[in-house]
Design an enzyme around this catalytic site. Sequence first.
Site, PDB file in Angstrom:
ATOM      1  N   CYS A 109       0.829  -1.210   0.000  1.00 13.65           N
ATOM      2  CA  CYS A 109       0.000   0.000   0.000  1.00 13.65           C
ATOM      3  C   CYS A 109       0.865   1.263   0.000  1.00 13.65           C
ATOM      4  CB  CYS A 109      -0.916  -0.029   1.224  1.00 13.65           C
ATOM      5  SG  CYS A 109      -1.816   1.499   1.528  1.00 13.65           S
ATOM      6  N   CYS A 118      -0.043   3.797   2.672  1.00 14.08           N
ATOM      7  CA  CYS A 118       0.398   3.316   3.988  1.00 14.08           C
ATOM      8  C   CYS A 118       1.864   3.690   4.210  1.00 14.08           C
ATOM      9  CB  CYS A 118       0.239   1.800   4.089  1.00 14.08           C
ATOM     10  SG  CYS A 118      -1.450   1.189   3.909  1.00 14.08           S
TER      11      CYS A 118
END
Length: 170
Positions: free
Chosen positions: A93, A96
């Site tokens: 991600c 993230c």
Amino acid sequence: MNPAVGRSVDEALRTLQAIQYHAEHGEVCPANWKPGEKTMVADSEKSLEYFGSIKEEDSAFGTKLKVIASKADYHAVTQAAGPVVVDFYAPWCGKCRQIGPFLDTLVDKYPGVTFAKFDTTAPELEALAGELAVKALPAFRFFKGGKEVAKEVTGYKKKLLEDVVGDLAK
């Protein structure tokens, strides 16, 4: 320059370099890529090689966060009396990874709050992530006295995240 688009010359240059690299080599440049760093093949199977090569300690994930490694860890962290923020993330991600350094600043700014990270792709946590209905990444959940006390924050929303953490810390 268009202020609605942004004014970072460094970011514009980095983006241009990534576009040029892709045009020349056909490989994809991940979030925050800089010349000389690893790239990946634009194929779901072949990109696994890139993601498998990323070591968490080399990545931008929050380095000051407590690591949740098991269901027992998750329950111990979230049942604590004090304020707790759990960051649900995945190594693949990009957002993230991008928010990781910001999380480290929150750890420093709010020493009375426990910050923990939960890798939703870890084999020992995948089932729990499903049980917890984690649907978007990054996702942040907030606990105090063993209860979830605020609405989940998802995505790269630094101001909202800091506002909720600030309220939680009171």
